[in-house]
Motif scaffolding. Sequence first.
Motif, short mmCIF file in Angstrom:
data_model
loop_
_atom_site.label_atom_id
_atom_site.label_comp_id
_atom_site.label_asym_id
_atom_site.label_seq_id
_atom_site.Cartn_x
_atom_site.Cartn_y
_atom_site.Cartn_z
N PHE A 41 0.67 -1.36 0.04
CA PHE A 41 0.07 0.15 0.07
C PHE A 41 0.82 1.15 -0.11
N ARG A 42 2.16 0.97 -0.18
CA ARG A 42 2.98 2.37 -0.39
C ARG A 42 2.41 2.94 -1.96
N LEU A 43 2.27 2.07 -2.64
CA LEU A 43 1.54 2.70 -4.08
C LEU A 43 0.18 2.14 -4.00
N LEU A 44 -0.77 3.18 -4.22
CA LEU A 44 -2.19 2.88 -4.25
C LEU A 44 -2.78 3.00 -5.59
N PRO A 45 -3.86 2.47 -5.95
CA PRO A 45 -4.35 2.33 -7.37
C PRO A 45 -4.76 3.78 -7.59
N GLY A 46 -4.18 4.21 -8.85
CA GLY A 46 -4.38 5.41 -9.47
C GLY A 46 -3.06 6.54 -9.30
N ASP A 47 -2.29 5.98 -8.37
CA ASP A 47 -0.98 6.89 -8.17
C ASP A 47 -0.15 6.87 -9.32
N ALA A 68 11.13 -3.55 -16.12
CA ALA A 68 10.30 -4.02 -14.96
C ALA A 68 8.97 -3.50 -15.09
N LEU A 69 8.93 -2.16 -15.56
CA LEU A 69 7.39 -1.73 -15.57
C LEU A 69 6.52 -2.45 -16.68
N TYR A 70 7.06 -2.93 -17.63
CA TYR A 70 6.38 -3.52 -18.75
C TYR A 70 5.98 -4.88 -18.30
N ARG A 71 7.05 -5.39 -17.58
CA ARG A 71 6.39 -6.76 -16.84
C ARG A 71 5.49 -6.61 -15.89
N GLU A 75 1.20 -7.98 -16.09
CA GLU A 75 0.44 -8.78 -15.04
C GLU A 75 -0.56 -8.03 -14.40
N HIS A 76 -0.91 -6.95 -15.13
CA HIS A 76 -1.94 -6.10 -14.70
C HIS A 76 -1.82 -5.27 -13.48
N PHE A 77 -0.75 -4.83 -13.10
CA PHE A 77 -0.29 -4.13 -11.84
C PHE A 77 -0.60 -2.64 -12.10
N VAL A 78 0.29 -2.19 -13.29
CA VAL A 78 0.26 -0.92 -13.80
C VAL A 78 0.02 -0.62 -15.25
N GLU A 79 -0.29 0.55 -15.51
CA GLU A 79 -0.66 0.82 -16.98
C GLU A 79 0.23 2.06 -17.36
N PHE A 82 0.75 7.20 -21.90
CA PHE A 82 1.46 7.75 -23.01
C PHE A 82 1.74 9.32 -22.75
N ARG A 83 2.99 9.74 -22.86
CA ARG A 83 3.21 10.95 -22.40
C ARG A 83 2.80 11.50 -20.97
N ASN A 84 2.48 10.61 -20.28
CA ASN A 84 2.15 11.17 -18.78
C ASN A 84 2.72 10.25 -17.86
N GLY A 85 3.89 9.30 -18.23
CA GLY A 85 4.39 8.25 -17.45
C GLY A 85 3.51 7.11 -16.98
N TRP A 86 3.51 6.52 -15.83
CA TRP A 86 2.69 5.19 -15.62
C TRP A 86 1.76 5.49 -14.50
N GLN A 87 1.04 4.40 -14.29
CA GLN A 87 -0.13 4.74 -13.37
C GLN A 87 -0.25 3.19 -12.62
N VAL A 88 -0.48 3.23 -11.31
CA VAL A 88 -0.74 1.98 -10.79
C VAL A 88 -2.34 1.71 -11.06
N ARG A 89 -2.64 0.53 -11.72
CA ARG A 89 -4.02 0.00 -12.17
C ARG A 89 -4.99 0.77 -11.19
N PRO A 90 -5.95 1.52 -11.64
CA PRO A 90 -7.06 2.01 -10.79
C PRO A 90 -7.86 0.86 -10.40
N PHE A 91 -8.47 0.83 -9.11
CA PHE A 91 -9.25 -0.22 -8.75
C PHE A 91 -10.49 -0.48 -9.33
N ASP A 92 -10.69 -1.85 -9.75
CA ASP A 92 -11.86 -2.35 -10.70
C ASP A 92 -12.44 -3.36 -10.18
N PHE A 93 -13.60 -3.00 -9.56
CA PHE A 93 -14.44 -4.06 -8.87
C PHE A 93 -14.57 -5.33 -9.67
#
Length: 248
Positions: A41-47, A68-71, A75-79, A82-93
């Motif tokens: 939880f040091r990185l949260l969904p949407g960070d 590492a990020l593409y890996r 595995e659906h942990f990050v997205e 494009f042009r805005n870096g990376w994001q922890v995958r938002p919470f998807d119920f």
Amino acid sequence: MKPEPVASLANEDAVPGKRRGSKDNLANGIYAAIKADIMEFRLLPGDRFTESEVAERLNVSRTPVREALYRLQNEHFVEVQFRNGWQVRPFDFAYFEDLYDVRVILELAAARRLCEHVELETSQELIALKSLWLVPVGERLTDGKIVSGFDELFHSTLVAATGNREMARIHRDVTEKIRPIRRLDFTKPYRVDTTYHEHGAILRAILQRRADEAQRMLKAHIDESKSEVRKITLHMLHAARKGASDGL
């Protein structure tokens, strides 16, 4: 306010590959460090964060960071944004509920297989589970974080004990993806006692080869955890991050 997730990324000492000078090991270490931040939880969904921020924090180049990020993306942990870096995958119920449905299918099949085809009395996996879960109340663990880890081990061991390696591999993949949710569940003190009670009942049913009863209890046990998914709020996630920070 723009989040600063890399502020809590593991430092260079936590990246074992850097010391060995291996490109693959370095990327593996960065991958493990970022995944640990998501799990803890040091990185949260949407960070959001950038490759440059991660590289600076870990004192590495951007190339292994990107690898590492593409890996993690696969595995659906990050997205990638494009042009805005990376994001922890938002919470998807719906996504997590689908994973729980797969978990139910695998574990119910495992319970049936154990009851009908495995030598339970000599199974080292089940002997180990008995020593952990079928203990007097006074010998039970009370730390929710530790019990959360053993809860995961209980379910993965049941599947592994069937001897079906492909079933166990798929179950491990599903388990890893829902791990943060399960850890949230164990922030509630009552979940520890409930888990001991339910695991003990499931294990006894399997050891007595009562397949239908074991499956019924196992499904109810997992469904209870699944129902908690819809109750997760942003406030709970931020509270979990604060708890992780306080524990450092």
